[in-house]
Structure formats: C-alpha cells, structure tokens
Write a protein that holds these residues in place. Structure first.
Motif, PDB file in Angstrom:
ATOM      1  N   GLY A  86       8.043 -10.486  12.862  1.00  0.00           N
ATOM      2  CA  GLY A  86       7.060  -9.990  11.906  1.00  0.00           C
ATOM      3  C   GLY A  86       7.605  -8.846  11.070  1.00  0.00           C
ATOM      4  N   ILE A  87       6.807  -8.422  10.094  1.00  0.00           N
ATOM      5  CA  ILE A  87       7.167  -7.315   9.208  1.00  0.00           C
ATOM      6  C   ILE A  87       6.129  -6.204   9.363  1.00  0.00           C
ATOM      7  CG2 ILE A  87       7.545  -6.592   6.823  1.00  0.00           C
ATOM      8  CD1 ILE A  87       9.684  -8.473   7.848  1.00  0.00           C
ATOM      9  N   VAL A  88       6.606  -4.976   9.470  1.00  0.00           N
ATOM     10  CA  VAL A  88       5.700  -3.829   9.599  1.00  0.00           C
ATOM     11  C   VAL A  88       4.954  -3.629   8.279  1.00  0.00           C
ATOM     12  CG1 VAL A  88       5.539  -1.338   9.972  1.00  0.00           C
ATOM     13  CG2 VAL A  88       7.175  -2.703  11.303  1.00  0.00           C
ATOM     14  N   ARG A  89       3.653  -3.519   8.378  1.00  0.00           N
ATOM     15  CA  ARG A  89       2.799  -3.338   7.207  1.00  0.00           C
ATOM     16  C   ARG A  89       2.095  -1.985   7.271  1.00  0.00           C
ATOM     17  NH1 ARG A  89       5.134  -6.996   4.060  1.00  0.00           N
ATOM     18  NH2 ARG A  89       4.987  -9.128   4.891  1.00  0.00           N
ATOM     19  N   ARG A  90       1.619  -1.561   6.120  1.00  0.00           N
ATOM     20  CA  ARG A  90       0.848  -0.318   6.049  1.00  0.00           C
ATOM     21  C   ARG A  90      -0.463  -0.586   5.342  1.00  0.00           C
ATOM     22  NH1 ARG A  90      -0.499   3.709   2.530  1.00  0.00           N
ATOM     23  NH2 ARG A  90       0.526   2.614   0.828  1.00  0.00           N
ATOM     24  N   PHE A  91      -1.536   0.001   5.827  1.00  0.00           N
ATOM     25  CA  PHE A  91      -2.813  -0.037   5.115  1.00  0.00           C
ATOM     26  C   PHE A  91      -3.542   1.276   5.373  1.00  0.00           C
ATOM     27  CE2 PHE A  91      -3.916  -1.570   9.313  1.00  0.00           C
ATOM     28  CZ  PHE A  91      -5.210  -1.124   9.545  1.00  0.00           C
ATOM     29  N   THR A  92      -4.498   1.579   4.530  1.00  0.00           N
ATOM     30  CA  THR A  92      -5.254   2.824   4.663  1.00  0.00           C
ATOM     31  C   THR A  92      -6.481   2.580   5.527  1.00  0.00           C
ATOM     32  OG1 THR A  92      -4.505   3.602   2.504  1.00  0.00           O
ATOM     33  CG2 THR A  92      -6.444   4.676   3.437  1.00  0.00           C
ATOM     34  N   GLN A  93      -6.624   3.402   6.532  1.00  0.00           N
ATOM     35  CA  GLN A  93      -7.721   3.258   7.492  1.00  0.00           C
ATOM     36  C   GLN A  93      -8.338   4.623   7.723  1.00  0.00           C
ATOM     37  OE1 GLN A  93      -6.398   1.874  11.355  1.00  0.00           O
ATOM     38  NE2 GLN A  93      -8.332   0.845  11.769  1.00  0.00           N
ATOM     39  N   ASN A  94      -9.601   4.768   7.377  1.00  0.00           N
ATOM     40  CA  ASN A  94     -10.284   6.061   7.504  1.00  0.00           C
ATOM     41  C   ASN A  94      -9.504   7.177   6.821  1.00  0.00           C
ATOM     42  OD1 ASN A  94     -10.813   4.625  10.529  1.00  0.00           O
ATOM     43  ND2 ASN A  94     -12.625   5.302   9.387  1.00  0.00           N
ATOM     44  N   GLY A  95      -8.938   6.853   5.659  1.00  0.00           N
ATOM     45  CA  GLY A  95      -8.232   7.836   4.866  1.00  0.00           C
ATOM     46  C   GLY A  95      -6.831   8.153   5.333  1.00  0.00           C
ATOM     47  N   ARG A  96      -6.345   7.458   6.361  1.00  0.00           N
ATOM     48  CA  ARG A  96      -5.003   7.705   6.893  1.00  0.00           C
ATOM     49  C   ARG A  96      -4.159   6.447   6.789  1.00  0.00           C
ATOM     50  NH1 ARG A  96      -5.448  11.979  10.518  1.00  0.00           N
ATOM     51  NH2 ARG A  96      -3.184  12.151  10.304  1.00  0.00           N
ATOM     52  N   SER A  97      -2.854   6.621   6.633  1.00  0.00           N
ATOM     53  CA  SER A  97      -1.942   5.479   6.601  1.00  0.00           C
ATOM     54  C   SER A  97      -1.773   4.929   8.010  1.00  0.00           C
ATOM     55  CB  SER A  97      -0.573   5.893   6.048  1.00  0.00           C
ATOM     56  OG  SER A  97      -0.641   6.151   4.673  1.00  0.00           O
ATOM     57  N   THR A  98      -1.978   3.636   8.148  1.00  0.00           N
ATOM     58  CA  THR A  98      -1.790   2.969   9.426  1.00  0.00           C
ATOM     59  C   THR A  98      -0.617   2.005   9.300  1.00  0.00           C
ATOM     60  OG1 THR A  98      -4.112   3.108  10.081  1.00  0.00           O
ATOM     61  CG2 THR A  98      -2.806   1.370  11.096  1.00  0.00           C
ATOM     62  N   PHE A  99       0.320   2.081  10.240  1.00  0.00           N
ATOM     63  CA  PHE A  99       1.482   1.199  10.261  1.00  0.00           C
ATOM     64  C   PHE A  99       1.366   0.289  11.484  1.00  0.00           C
ATOM     65  CE2 PHE A  99       2.622   4.980   7.938  1.00  0.00           C
ATOM     66  CZ  PHE A  99       3.334   4.509   6.848  1.00  0.00           C
ATOM     67  N   TRP A 100       1.607  -1.010  11.273  1.00  0.00           N
ATOM     68  CA  TRP A 100       1.458  -1.955  12.386  1.00  0.00           C
ATOM     69  C   TRP A 100       2.162  -3.254  12.077  1.00  0.00           C
ATOM     70  CZ3 TRP A 100      -2.862  -5.905  12.830  1.00  0.00           C
ATOM     71  CH2 TRP A 100      -3.320  -6.315  11.571  1.00  0.00           C
ATOM     72  N   CYS A 101       2.321  -4.078  13.096  1.00  0.00           N
ATOM     73  CA  CYS A 101       2.853  -5.424  12.916  1.00  0.00           C
ATOM     74  C   CYS A 101       1.702  -6.410  13.098  1.00  0.00           C
ATOM     75  CB  CYS A 101       3.951  -5.712  13.922  1.00  0.00           C
ATOM     76  SG  CYS A 101       4.533  -7.439  13.849  1.00  0.00           S
ATOM     77  N   PRO A 102       1.238  -7.028  12.034  1.00  0.00           N
ATOM     78  CA  PRO A 102       0.101  -7.957  12.148  1.00  0.00           C
ATOM     79  C   PRO A 102       0.382  -9.171  13.019  1.00  0.00           C
ATOM     80  CG  PRO A 102       0.497  -7.327   9.863  1.00  0.00           C
ATOM     81  CD  PRO A 102       1.676  -6.858  10.644  1.00  0.00           C
ATOM     82  N   LYS A 103       1.661  -9.478  13.235  1.00  0.00           N
ATOM     83  CA  LYS A 103       2.006 -10.671  14.005  1.00  0.00           C
ATOM     84  C   LYS A 103       1.881 -10.471  15.503  1.00  0.00           C
ATOM     85  CE  LYS A 103       5.503 -14.307  14.442  1.00  0.00           C
ATOM     86  NZ  LYS A 103       6.799 -14.827  13.936  1.00  0.00           N
TER      87      LYS A 103
END
Length: 293
Positions: A273-290
């Motif tokens: 998988g590829i590490v993704r970033r999205f904004t969650q409660n005003g903070r950057s969240t980094f995770w692997c969706p896979k």
C-alpha cells in the motif's frame, strides 16, 4: 507540539541540573508567555530547593521545598537549554527544530548546582505557573486528565471501557486527554499503524455490545506502549557523546513509519500500500488504507 516522549526526554535531561539544587535566582524577562506570570512567581521560586522533577501528561512538574509545584508546558516551540561550565546542552530534539535565537530566552533559573536553565520560546505558547501541591489535582490545567499511557492503570480493559458507546473516531478519542493523558498526533498515528487499525474506525469498536474487550483494544494498547517506549529509549541513546554517568539524555530521535510519509510505500511486509494523508478534526492524519482497517 512536543508529545509525551519529547517531554519525558526533556525531563530526564533537566533532572541532573535541577533535582536537589536550589533556585538561587529566577529571571522572568517578560510579563507573560501564553498566560501572564503570577505576580509572586519569582518570589515563590527563589531560595527554594527542587526536591523532585517529573512529568504528568505533557507537563513538567518541579516539586519545591515549600510544598509548591512549578508546572511547566513547552507549548508549540518551547525548549530548555542547560548551560554548565560554559557548555550548553538542549535536552530533547523534536520533529520541528527548536529555536536558538537568544532574543526568545524568556525565563532563566540560576541553580546552586552551577547550572543555568534557560527556557526559550519564540511563539510563546508555553507557560509556567506555581500551584500548591495539595491543590494540584484540582488545578484547571491538570484536572480531568486521564491515566498515563505507560502507567499501570492504562490497559486494554480500561481503554475499552473508556471507548464504550463513543461515536467519535478512534483517533479523536485517543487525542482526548481525558481518555489518556499525553498522547499527541504523531504517536497516535504511529500506534494506530502498528495496531493495523484505521484512524476512522469508531472508538466504540474496542468493546463488544456486551462490554467485553476486543482484540483491537489489546493490539492498540500494546502498540501505544511499544511506540512510546521506543521513542523514550531513543531519546537516551542518540548522542554520540552521551555520558551515562551524568544522567544526561541525548537528543530525541525517532523514525516515523507513517507520520509525514505521504506517498511512500507502506513498511508493512507484503502490504504494497501507499501511505496517505487526510485532515481529521483539523489535524493531518497519516495512514495506510490497505492494511489499517
């Protein structure tokens, strides 16, 4: 903002210079940081011996011989510098480098140990206040804090009970200092990755409808313990000239597996998988969706 491992590293780095030493002189070079200094701030410090220096959540707490406690928070950009025998050491290294501009040296403690403790804070979001030891649990800054994540009270069953019926995301719940004290954005991202749990997962899924603790909770607590202990250990062994006999810790260093690694390949073996970033409660969240479900 510095998180629990950084604050713990700073605490251990300051202990040799502050514990059992007297504050001979305290200098406050401005009237406020994030909050105004108490009018008797200097008076209540000078002449007092620091009988112990510890940490509660993200706060440094210096016990004084008078029975007061000096509560200190690093804020966004605060750091301490220990000057001894003409040499300066800054305990703790952070994801965002600390400033060294002396114009932002706002508080200085001259210790009987011969050390000069300097608090530098360009953005002035840090703060210090003196609280009577007997009133510490009712102080607005500390009241309602949850258990320490490395303390005996914090385990899978406790976390599952705290998350039962919560409709918020797992990440938002872990950042709630009333649930667990001291966890911040970086280490929550890292712990969720190690536990293979999605930051979007509902916190309530850490327990069953019957209130039983799930394997998700056990994996998550184990991951939190591992990440924090690894980070704290790195803070004590990262300087080449680290001298164990002084009790002084080296600069904090750690490598992130997902945090700030957007677009990179997931480090889980066989994931792809590829590490993704999205904004969650005003903070950057980094995770692997896979691999984080």
């Amino acid at each position: 903002m510095p998180e629990l491992p950084e604050v713990e590293t700073v605490c251990r780095g300051l202990q040799p210079a502050m514990e059992n030493a007297k504050i001979v002189k305290a200098e406050v070079r401005r009237k406020d940081l994030r909050f105004a200094f108490q009018k008797d701030f200097v008076h209540r410090l000078e002449g007092q011996t620091v009988t112990g220096l510890g940490r509660r959540a993200k706060y440094l707490m210096a016990d004084l011989g008078s029975g007061d406690v000096l509560v200190m928070h690093l804020g966004m950009s605060g750091s301490f510098r220990v000057v001894s025998d003409g040499n300066a050491n800054m305990p703790g290294q952070f994801h965002h480098p600390r400033a060294e501009d002396r114009a932002h040296d706002h508080v200085l403690f001259h210790m009987s140990s011969g050390a000069l403790i300097v608090f530098n804070d360009p953005r002035r979001f840090g703060y210090m206040k003196i609280v009577a030891r007997g009133a510490i649990e009712e102080d607005p800054l500390l009241k309602g804090l949850g258990p320490e994540p490395l303390g005996n009270e914090f385990d899978a069953d406790m976390l599952a009970r705290s998350c039962a019926n919560k409709k918020t995301s797992l990440k938002a719940t872990l950042l709630d200092q009333r649930v667990v004290a001291g966890l911040g954005n970086i280490y929550v991202c890292e712990a969720l990755f190690r536990a293979r749990l999605s930051p979007r997962r509902l916190a309530a899924t850490l327990s069953t409808k019957k209130g039983e603790t799930t394997d998700h909770a056990r994996r998550l607590v184990e991951a939190i313990h591992a990440v924090l202990n690894q980070a704290i250990k790195a803070g004590g062994s990262s300087l080449r000239d680290h001298r164990q006999t002084t009790g002084e810790l080296g600069y904090f260093q750690h490598s992130f597996q997902v945090y700030d690694r957007e677009g990179e390949k997931c480090q889980t073996k066989g994931c792809g998988g590829i590490v993704r970033r999205f904004t969650q409660n005003g903070r950057s969240t980094f995770w692997c969706p896979k691999c984080q479900k």
